[in-house]
Design a protein around this motif. Sequence first.
Motif, mmCIF file in Angstrom:
data_model
loop_
_atom_site.group_PDB
_atom_site.id
_atom_site.type_symbol
_atom_site.label_atom_id
_atom_site.label_comp_id
_atom_site.label_asym_id
_atom_site.label_seq_id
_atom_site.Cartn_x
_atom_site.Cartn_y
_atom_site.Cartn_z
ATOM 1 N N ASP A 158 -43.648 8.403 35.669
ATOM 2 C CA ASP A 158 -44.762 8.934 34.887
ATOM 3 C C ASP A 158 -46.060 8.347 35.426
ATOM 4 O O ASP A 158 -46.983 9.077 35.777
ATOM 5 N N TRP A 159 -46.111 7.006 35.494
ATOM 6 C CA TRP A 159 -47.251 6.336 36.118
ATOM 7 C C TRP A 159 -46.833 4.932 36.557
ATOM 8 O O TRP A 159 -45.847 4.381 36.075
ATOM 9 N N MET A 160 -47.603 4.376 37.495
ATOM 10 C CA MET A 160 -47.339 3.050 38.022
ATOM 11 C C MET A 160 -48.666 2.335 38.222
ATOM 12 O O MET A 160 -49.603 2.893 38.785
ATOM 13 N N LYS A 161 -48.766 1.081 37.741
ATOM 14 C CA LYS A 161 -50.000 0.318 37.840
ATOM 15 C C LYS A 161 -49.726 -1.074 38.391
ATOM 16 O O LYS A 161 -48.724 -1.716 38.031
ATOM 17 N N LYS A 162 -50.621 -1.538 39.224
ATOM 18 C CA LYS A 162 -50.578 -2.907 39.728
ATOM 19 C C LYS A 162 -51.725 -3.680 39.090
ATOM 20 O O LYS A 162 -52.880 -3.274 39.178
ATOM 21 N N ILE A 163 -51.417 -4.797 38.432
ATOM 22 C CA ILE A 163 -52.432 -5.638 37.795
ATOM 23 C C ILE A 163 -52.619 -6.881 38.654
ATOM 24 O O ILE A 163 -51.681 -7.673 38.810
ATOM 25 N N PRO A 164 -53.824 -7.077 39.222
ATOM 26 C CA PRO A 164 -54.030 -8.234 40.103
ATOM 27 C C PRO A 164 -54.122 -9.531 39.311
ATOM 28 O O PRO A 164 -54.780 -9.612 38.281
ATOM 29 N N LYS A 165 -53.451 -10.558 39.813
ATOM 30 C CA LYS A 165 -53.432 -11.854 39.158
ATOM 31 C C LYS A 165 -53.013 -12.886 40.193
ATOM 32 O O LYS A 165 -52.120 -12.634 41.000
ATOM 33 N N ASN A 166 -53.655 -14.058 40.168
ATOM 34 C CA ASN A 166 -53.333 -15.097 41.140
ATOM 35 C C ASN A 166 -53.425 -16.461 40.459
ATOM 36 O O ASN A 166 -54.460 -17.109 40.468
ATOM 37 N N GLN A 167 -52.323 -16.900 39.840
ATOM 38 C CA GLN A 167 -52.304 -18.142 39.073
ATOM 39 C C GLN A 167 -51.460 -19.194 39.785
ATOM 40 O O GLN A 167 -50.416 -18.877 40.363
ATOM 41 N N LYS A 168 -51.925 -20.426 39.696
ATOM 42 C CA LYS A 168 -51.207 -21.534 40.337
ATOM 43 C C LYS A 168 -51.230 -22.740 39.412
ATOM 44 O O LYS A 168 -52.235 -23.018 38.757
ATOM 45 N N GLY A 169 -50.120 -23.466 39.350
ATOM 46 C CA GLY A 169 -50.055 -24.677 38.540
ATOM 47 C C GLY A 169 -49.094 -25.679 39.133
ATOM 48 O O GLY A 169 -48.217 -25.332 39.932
ATOM 49 N N MET A 170 -49.264 -26.927 38.759
ATOM 50 C CA MET A 170 -48.375 -27.977 39.234
ATOM 51 C C MET A 170 -47.120 -28.089 38.372
ATOM 52 O O MET A 170 -46.195 -28.820 38.706
ATOM 53 N N PHE A 171 -47.099 -27.353 37.240
ATOM 54 C CA PHE A 171 -45.960 -27.373 36.339
ATOM 55 C C PHE A 171 -45.589 -25.939 35.990
ATOM 56 O O PHE A 171 -46.427 -25.052 35.952
ATOM 57 N N GLU A 172 -44.312 -25.740 35.702
ATOM 58 C CA GLU A 172 -43.823 -24.396 35.429
ATOM 59 C C GLU A 172 -44.320 -23.878 34.085
ATOM 60 O O GLU A 172 -44.349 -24.615 33.099
#
Length: 553
Positions: A431-445
């Motif tokens: 039906d539709w497809m979307k890409k949401i940009p995100k770039n997160q980084k951390g030292m802990f899960e």
Amino acid sequence: MRKIFCFLFVISISLNTYSQMNIAKEKSFKVSEPYRVFDAKTKLYFAKGKEAMALKFDGDNIVIQKFEIEKPSFVKEKKYEKFFPKNYAVEEITELNNKYYFFFSSWDGDNEKEQCFSIEIDFEKGEFVGSPKLMFQVNGKIAGNTVISMTSAYGYAIKPGYKFKFLKSNDNKNILIEYRKKPEVKRDVNSFDIIGLYTYDSNLNKMTNNEYTMPYTERRMDNLDYRIDNKGNLYVLVKVFHDDSYDDKKKKKDTESNYHIELFVIKSGSNKIEISKFENKDKFINKIWLFDTDKNFLVCAGFYSKGGDVDSLKDIDDIDGIVTFKLKSDGVIYDKSFIEIPTEILNQYETERTKKKNEKKERKGEGAQFNDLELSELIVNKDGSVLIVGEQHFKVKRGSRSIGPGVSMDYYSYHYCDLLVTKITSDGKIDWMKKIPKNQKGMFELGGLSFKYFNANNNHYFVFLDNVKNIDLPLDKAPEQHSDGQGGYLTAVKIADSDGTLVKETILNAREVEDFEIFQYATNRVFKTGENSFMFEAYKKKKEDVMIKVNLN
């Protein structure tokens, strides 16, 4: 004075077209008066009507807090000390037919039995009802999941549900509790998994209870998912290997998988396992989940890699597309569909280097892949359509340190990046497809990383902390990195279920909420409070917490 940061960005992309940016209404948020903090390793939040409830567990000390949603405001709390067995472990809190139950496990070392208990929660009073009830006992140890994980610089957090799995039927009236007995020899070619499956109604009256010896050895199968339908029938989805190698494929150049998918069907009141096969052949199915519906079929959906494109074992974990199929209650499989992710979608919000690499693969007929995509959410709508959400998630080794004579421990950085959101129609088409940009980084899960999903007013919402530089991010630019624990802008992405129209809004700056800064934002503290709002709890310092309510309109 409260400062509200609202920048709105609308992207409406079918697979090959772009639309212009639009401006919409501002969002607003309200902050409660501060209240005394209760430090706890596990915090769980729920909403019902005009009130919210938080259950916080810290060993022998437990507190149930109540909140009023509209203002929002702290109402009251009830503390418990040594109420549960000394060695109890948080498993699950769930709502069944308007009743709330807390489940916990407790090991009886004297009798070598694993135990599952439940206790009802009176939502209105904010109290436990009566005493814990023993649901069942298991002879010997259970092969549970990881007990703890480091989620922030503030220490470890207990992961709920690490011994038992809890799954509800589509009508919210039955619950399945599953466990796997700990094998004497791990992955032994002569050892068979023993799976326990207990089903209960909405009053926690036992319907069925059985332990099933799987028809294949541990080396020959992996359990992928479980489900119970409205009639009490049980379903187990498994991966069955063609030999004892326990490998997805035997050689790097193999174009067909070394396994197939099977569905075990156990009818209500029966101990017999009926088996249906799904031949995936040149499709390497990475993650796949099973969901029941209020119609006469179940839905199975997940991600796959194409065997012809895979030239290394590592590439099997990278995604070419989406697989869906339906299952009748008797196990018959139909409406199979494999949908490849278009290169146009993969190239959105990427560097020029990545785009050139993807286009080169496409010219060679190999097809580009979505790297490190994990299945995160699967929602089945009433009309049979399916929403599939994947998140880029990986870790990078940063080094190791000595923790004792001759003993070292590796440490990592954790990355939670782009989202892929896809709606599949009831007949298996995109039906539709979307890409949401995100770039997160951390030292802990986890911690303040990843995202929170919920559905409201026929829209899909994705809430996460982001770098402010990503507010008006164009399609040809990669997102700037956001580091956990360093503030960030709380962002909500709304996607209309009807046509995939996407709106991106920034709600607040974590460093500037009214006249103070909020700390210890955690993704698992965000919860939906109604069709028009969500809330989350944060630390204000000075041993005080606040509850923040965000209006969706």
